[in-house]
Structure formats: structure tokens, C-alpha cells
Scaffold this active site. Sequence first.
Site, PDB file in Angstrom:
ATOM      1  CG  ASP A  58     -19.060  14.786  37.108  1.00 34.99           C
ATOM      2  OD1 ASP A  58     -19.497  13.631  37.813  1.00 34.99           O
ATOM      3  OD2 ASP A  58     -19.878  15.691  37.183  1.00 34.99           O
ATOM      4  CD  GLU A 129     -15.926  11.271  37.595  1.00 40.72           C
ATOM      5  OE1 GLU A 129     -17.133  11.215  37.982  1.00 40.72           O
ATOM      6  OE2 GLU A 129     -15.096  12.137  38.165  1.00 40.72           O
TER       7      GLU A 129
END
Length: 244
Positions: A58, A129
Site C-alpha cells: 500500500d 498490493e
Amino acid sequence: MPPSDTLTNNRERTVLENCQEAIGYRFLKPELLRSALTHTSSANTRAASNERLEFLGDSVLGLVTCEQLYQRFPEYQEGDLTKVKSAVVSRKTCARFSQEIGLGDFLFLGRGVHTHGEMPLNILANVFESLVAAIFLDGGWGAAREFILRFITPEIERVARDAISSNAKSQLQTVTQREYGDTPRYFLLDEQGPDNNKCFKVAAQVHDERFPPAWGSTKKEAELKAAMNALAHIHGEPLPFPPA
């Protein structure tokens, strides 16, 4: 972690091989990819799942995106950049990236996860991610950045077009105040058609410089398109609405 040659059984090796073909990246440490594809439902412990990689991915994804937005939109303020970033790397967008690759086909899921023929979007967003983080750890910043740009570059351009089209006049005002020290004015150059179906030709102008005009079915639409033409002209880009 165990060495890669003892990491998986034959089925898992096949999954990892096919996944690497799909994403266009070859891992030096396939165990990182295995971790990225491991949902908590199939991990012996939470630490063995892809949750930690998701956390790292992320941040890597966000940094690459912020770098691109900072360079692409020098006239945007912090709030504008934040809005675009939120759209470019939203959970929904990350899930769509996973769908484009087909990551759902390579996930290691526990028997307790019921997809009912369609993978939940939150799982797809998480694995994208996680994959970003795995590539970052395996190949470094350059490899991760190259992988991310394949997905976010067209997304940034799409969001930029939408943002400019809905907010072109205020964007042009920001740019002209910085570049020319003044705000633009809009001039009606022509109008054609009967009263119930008119078209209007408008151009934006700052000082003595008049930017390429644009036609619209209303004066408001014509001004918006004229602002978009002016922004494109200033940035040296093709006009979105070339004057006839």
C-alpha cells in the site's frame, strides 16, 4: 523461509509459474510471490499470510502514485492531488487491476472462503498490493515502479481528463494566475443555428493572448471546452476540441 526448490509441491510450482507469466515479472525469490498469493484462510498463521505484504505494498503503491501526480500536475494544490490519488489507487481500482491480470486464479485460499464464482473485491485489492510489495522486495524500487506504472499511468490520465473536464475553468484560472499573473476572460466569437438549437463558439483569453476556441451547445459548455483547449495549449498537448 525454506529455499525455493523446496517451497512448494508441483501444483504450487505450476501456479507460481503461470502467475509470473501473467504479471510479466520473474521472481528471483518465488517464495515472496507465494506469500503474496496466500490469503489468511490458507495460512498456518496470520504472519504467514499476505497481510504484512499488503501493508508494505500500500505504501509503495502510494509513493509511486504520488511521485507521478506531483510531476504530472505542477499546478495542482495538495487537496487536488489527494483527490486524484484517492481515485487512482482506490480499493475498487486495485481490485480491477487484479482482475486485469487474473490474480484471482492464482490465490491460495482456505476451504472456508466461499467466492460463489466471483472473487470478493477486497481480496482482489489486497492481493494486488501484496504483489506490489513482493516485487519491491524481490527486485527493488525500479522493478516495483515499472510494474505499478503499467497500471496507474492510464488510470492517472483517465482521472485527469475527468477532473479537467469537470473543473477546467478553475484549473485554467490557477494556471494563468501563476503563468500570466491574471485570470482568463471568455469571449463569445460566434453563434449559429435557430433559437431552439444554437451552438456557441467561445475562446478564453489572458491579456492579449487568445487561446484556441471551442464550440458548445450552450455558452457554459462552450466556456468549459474553451478552458480545456486553453489548458492543453499551455501544456503543449493536443487540443481536446479542435475548432472547426
